[in-house]
Design an enzyme around this catalytic site. Structure first.
Site, PDB file in Angstrom:
ATOM      1  N   LYS A 114       0.833  -1.618  -0.035  1.00 42.30           N
ATOM      2  CA  LYS A 114      -0.442   0.089   0.055  1.00 42.30           C
ATOM      3  C   LYS A 114       0.843   1.450   0.072  1.00 42.30           C
ATOM      4  O   LYS A 114       1.766   1.457   0.654  1.00 42.30           O
ATOM      5  CB  LYS A 114      -0.887  -0.273   1.317  1.00 42.30           C
ATOM      6  CG  LYS A 114      -1.933   1.511   1.430  1.00 42.30           C
ATOM      7  CD  LYS A 114      -2.575   0.499   2.542  1.00 42.30           C
ATOM      8  CE  LYS A 114      -3.817   1.828   2.517  1.00 42.30           C
ATOM      9  NZ  LYS A 114      -5.037   1.573   4.079  1.00 42.30           N
ATOM     10  N   SER A 157      -9.871   1.970   2.925  1.00 44.84           N
ATOM     11  CA  SER A 157      -9.221   2.621   2.295  1.00 44.84           C
ATOM     12  C   SER A 157      -8.271   1.873   2.064  1.00 44.84           C
ATOM     13  O   SER A 157      -7.378   2.617   0.193  1.00 44.84           O
ATOM     14  CB  SER A 157      -7.979   3.784   3.220  1.00 44.84           C
ATOM     15  OG  SER A 157      -7.253   2.521   4.148  1.00 44.84           O
ATOM     16  N   SER A 204      -9.933  -0.152   7.017  1.00 39.85           N
ATOM     17  CA  SER A 204      -9.204  -0.430   5.775  1.00 39.85           C
ATOM     18  C   SER A 204      -8.667  -1.382   5.138  1.00 39.85           C
ATOM     19  O   SER A 204      -8.176  -1.435   3.899  1.00 39.85           O
ATOM     20  CB  SER A 204      -8.692   0.448   6.011  1.00 39.85           C
ATOM     21  OG  SER A 204      -8.966   1.815   6.032  1.00 39.85           O
TER      22      SER A 204
END
Lengths: 486, 476
Positions: free
Chosen positions: A79, A154, A178
């Site tokens: 990420k 997210s 997330s």
């Protein structure tokens, strides 16, 4: 079957037997990215050259007889809020558009040590603030199961990349859901470890007391393998727990005998998609059939979780994001009049609307005169929520809930209404407030062929029981074997 | 109206750790800008602070040396504000739960011992430095200092006069140096002081509105700034006005304070517990271990000097200002057995010569045993006290011992009756008018004759003998 479709443990076995090479796997994944990235848009940065070089290095190690690391030669996506030395780390924000860290996050260093191959930095909601990846400062990532829908957030890019086979596994971060909510939306496995289990060093902070890094994978075995690499104490992170990490693969057991599972009545609410309700209840019956003892539990302060979270998380965020001021790195507005103008315009032009909204909320909650009513109250409510779980875990070993009240919604459906969006995390948020670990794994599909997530929660530092239950369930079902058509 | 001042001081002292408080960077200064930095102290994304345990040890040591309670668990907090020299946009400090609380420091004021209470001592990180270029208007930031460990020492409003404020600061500095946690050098900015000053009618027990004077950089200026501030506030009240609560700065060239910002414009720092750090836990065992490393402190030494050596409070207070000074005194006294004489020489000639050169006792060219040697020579009548001053200066300059100086310069006291008598004879012969006036009853002229004899002997004549023999000769 293509190499890119396989799991970490399958590829590791093939590499060990000499049936394939890391270069072949990496090429396969990079080709897959070329083929589907135009539709899914998982990645902010694809690190093809680095991936090939790392794959070659991995092959050398394998050739020399070193196959002890299960991650050796396996393409992993990280990420874009975890610092990668020499590789752009943007947090999907314009304000960090030009930021190249001179250091690796601890998890990145550990993966490198384990010989894994970095294939790219997936998209996310800006600074991990959001539940749909629509808040990215760059572009929207699409759900591989339905390109008109969100992949969750997210860590939407990390989840979509796994679901679309654009990587073999990935790392996400979870502050209020997330990792788990996008895992549910994309039909993959996502684990948020106990707060303090995985080092946060190098993870760009959103809310420091809630953030935690965890794996997103194609199955539970891969979750255990990735956890074996990233878990453990880090002297660079004072909040990382100084307790030894177990071998998580030892928890991969096929029955549920002796495990007690609680169903919190507060999590089966009105307004939940009946298809989700049905799938989760069906999953619980499967657990029971595998030998689990199921009972009802109560988490009475659940109703305060979303409010508590949006006070505490935004308070910490307002402070954590103060460093993006245009002075040292990142975006600086052109030709500022004076210092104040530089601050205001750099931040105004660099941050997106959701980030600004949260900075304002948090600044307000911490202000003199409001601190007691908001931040302090929030901390007290957090203690009550934590106690709910402590109480519940006196009678059960695990808690099963839906991961999200609905399957993936349509792009744009909730972006006009922040409150509606915040409710997507209603089942995941308490877990971060309590610090406990939780997993989401596929437990069915809606009539529109969208994945549904089952969330399993455990006691602090008992990821093993979670992995145990998740693996038993996975082995008894076939949801994890389904792939989206792209 | 008569007013009484109420003064509280906040001191920021830099801890002399090798590395910064939350990272491994060295705390050395005078290096090129931004060379003593790392991702942690320049606030890069994703980095985390790790507490320097040495800083904790030092603050605990300070707390013990100032009679504080050491909290078994304390917390860091974030103080949020924007400034270019503050790389994270917040300073890691302590707010609700400091490491040390409820202590005191003793000062000697008007010859009496007075206690000044300490509210708290807490740990925090220093900021960097903004450099404003004269031309072109560009501003640059140097973050070498960012993350340097500081202790903030907050006093109770127990101080009543500018002199007491100065005494308090000197005592605090002396304690920090005794326990070797800070060099407390005000000129280097390692010991900075903010003063909270208010006044009230003498006899009143309520507090007046206070002004905070920020960052005054010498003991003298602290005293001056407070003096000015008391006068300023008194004038406002006398004219029927009201003192405004505000932050003020001291202009040392004009000797005045001026307003920096009022309370309405004051920052809202939005303090909250620092989530990146766990509570600072200090166990009883740790406290006990640290306590063992604390040497005899100035107050205890002062009391002992008064009791054991019979020194006045004032002498004892001066001589215990630094460990080295006190050690010098004890060594010279041990070898001469004349404490008050040693004290007089140290506080007189020695301090005068060293202050003139800005030297510290550690650099003193006269070793304590040599001072003792000289004092012995006075006691034995080898040199007079007057000649001793010349000898002392020469010892200081050349680094030689007293005996050598006396021998080389022929400064031995003349105690030979015949020699002195012949000088006296010549003096009387050269001043016949004065001699007859004296004999006629003008006894005041005796001093004139002593002076003339001493002058003729180049100061070497034994003064007692001169007195005795002169009396005899003049009455012949």
């Amino acid at each position: 079957m293509e190499l890119y479709q396989r799991t970490i443990h399958e590829l590791h076995n093939m590499l060990k037997k000499g049936e394939t090479t890391s270069v072949a796997i990496t090429d396969s994944v990079l080709k897959r990215i070329d083929a589907v990235e135009g539709k899914v848009k998982s990645y902010i940065t694809v690190t093809a050259d680095i991936a090939r070089a790392q794959a070659e290095a991995a092959d050398k190690r394998i050739k020399a007889g070193d196959t002890s690391s299960p991650l050796l030669g396996i393409p992993i996506a990280i990420k874009d809020n975890m610092c990668t030395e020499g590789i752009a780390t943007t947090c999907a924000s314009k304000i960090l558009g030009n930021f190249v860290p001179p250091y690796n996050a601890t998890v990145v260093a550990k993966l490198k040590q384990a010989g894994s191959v970095l294939c790219g930095k997936p998209n996310m909601d800006e600074f991990a603030m959001g539940s749909s990846t629509e808040n990215s400062g760059y572009f929207i990532t699409r759900n591989p199961w339905d390109l008109d829908r969100i992949p969750g957030g997210s860590s939407g890019g990390s989840a979509a990349a796994v679901a679309a086979d654009e990587c073999i596994g990935s790392l996400g971060s979870d502050t209020g859901g997330s990792i788990r909510q996008p895992a549910a939306c994309c039909g993959v496995v996502g684990l948020k470890p106990t707060y303090g289990r995985v080092s946060r060093f190098g993870l760009v902070a959103f809310a420091s007391s809630l953030d935690q890094i965890g794996p997103l994978t194609k199955d539970v075995t891969d979750t255990a393998l990735l956890m074996n690499v990233i878990a453990g104490h880090d002297p660079k992170d004072s909040t990382s727990a100084d307790i030894p990490a177990p071998d998580f693969t030892k928890a991969l057991k096929k029955d549920m005998k002796g495990l007690r599972v609680g169903l919190p009545k507060e999590y089966f609410i009105e307004g939940m998609d009946p298809q989700v309700d049905k799938a989760v209840r069906e999953a619980v019956r499967t657990l029971e059939a595998l030998g689990a003892k199921v009972s009802d539990v109560s988490l009475p302060h659940t109703k305060y979780a979303v409010a508590t979270y949006y006070i505490l998380a935004t308070s910490e965020a307002s402070s954590n994001l103060a460093r993006y001021d245009g002075v040292k790195y990142g975006y600086r507005a052109a030709s500022p009049k004076d210092l104040l103008d530089m601050y205001m315009r750099s931040r105004d032009e660099g941050f997106g609307p959701e980030v600004k909204r949260r900075i304002m909320l948090g600044t307000y909650a911490l202000s003199a005169g409001y601190y007691e009513a908001y931040y302090k109250k929030g901390q007290q409510a957090r203690t009550l929520i934590k106690r709910d779980f402590d109480e519940a875990f006196k009678t059960v070993d695990l808690i099963a809930t839906p991961t999200a009240p609905t399957a993936a919604f349509k792009i744009g459906e909730k972006s006009a209404d922040p409150l509606q969006m915040y409710l997507s995390d209603i089942f995941t948020i308490s877990v971060n407030l309590a610090g406990i670990p939780g997993i989401s794994l596929p437990c069915g599909f809606t009539a529109e062929n969208l994945p549904i997530g089952l969330q399993v929660l455990g006691r602090n530092f008992d990821e093993e029981s979670i992995i145990h239950a998740a693996y038993a369930y996975e082995q008894a079902t076939e949801w994890h074997t389904r792939k989206p058509t792209l | 109206m008569k007013y009484e001042a109420v003064i509280g001081l906040e001191v920021h002292a830099q801890l002399q750790t090798n590395t910064k408080i939350f990272c491994g960077c060295e705390t050395r200064f005078g290096e090129d800008a931004n060379t003593r930095t790392c991702p942690v102290c320049i606030g890069m994304p994703g980095v985390l602070p790790v507490l320097n345990r040495k800083a904790v040890e030092y603050i605990v040591k300070t707390g013990l040396a100032t009679h504080c309670t050491i909290n078994p668990s304390s917390r860091f907090a974030r103080k949020n504000y924007f400034y270019p020299d503050l790389p994270k946009g917040y300073q890691i400090s302590q707010y609700e739960l400091p490491v040390c609380e409820h202590g005191y420091v003793e000062i000697v004021a008007d010859g009496k011992v007075k206690r000044v209470g300490l509210t708290r001592i807490h740990l925090e990180e220093d900021a960097g430095k903004n450099l404003h270029q004269a031309e072109g208007g560009a501003s640059l930031v140097d973050l070498n200092r960012a993350g340097t460990p500081l202790m903030e020492i907050v006093s109770e409003p127990d101080i009543r006069t500018p002199e007491e404020a100065s005494e308090y600061l000197k005592k605090l500095r002396s304690i920090l140096r005794y326990i070797e946690v800070s060099d407390a050098d005000m000129e280097k900015g390692n010991f900075r002081c903010d003063a909270n000053v208010s006044i009230r009618p003498t006899g009143s027990t309520e507090f007046g509105t206070r002004a905070e004077i920020k960052n005054v950089n010498s003991f003298k200026f602290v005293q001056k700034a407070i003096e000015y501030e008391i006068k300023r506030q008194a004038q406002i009240l006398d004219e029927g006005g009201r003192v405004v609560q505000e932050t003020r700065l001291f202009d040392s060239s004009k000797g005045v304070t001026f307003s920096m910002r009022s309370k309405e414009e004051a920052h809202d720092y939005r303090y909250f517990p620092e989530p990146d750090l766990v509570p600072v836990v200090v166990s009883r065992e740790t406290v006990e271990q640290i306590a063992k490393t604390i040497p005899e402190l100035p107050d205890a030494k002062r009391t002992r000097f008064v009791q054991d050596y019979g020194l006045p409070e004032y002498d004892a207070d001066m001589l215990t200002q630094s460990r080295a000074l006190a050690a010098y005194f004890e060594e010279a006294t041990k070898r001469s057995n004349q404490p008050k004489v040693v004290s007089n020489w140290m506080m007189g000639e020695l301090m005068r010569l060293m202050n003139a050169e800005g030297k510290e006792i550690e650099d003193c060219p006269i070793m304590p045993e040599r001072l003792a040697g000289m004092i012995k020579m006075i006691g034995e009548g080898v040199i007079s006290t007057k000649i001793a001053k010349t000898v002392f200066e020469e010892m200081y300059k050349s680094g030689k011992d007293a005996e050598t100086v006396v021998k080389e310069q022929g400064l031995v006291q003349v105690s030979d009756t015949g020699a002195i008598e012949s000088i006296i004879d010549e003096v009387i012969k050269a001043n016949p008018a004065q001699a007859s006036d004296y004999k006629a009853g003008k006894e005041k002229l005796f001093g004139f004759f002593v002076g003339q004899v001493m002058k003729a002997s180049k100061g070497k004549a034994n003064p007692d003998m001169v007195n005795q023999l002169l009396k005899k000769k003049l009455s012949e």
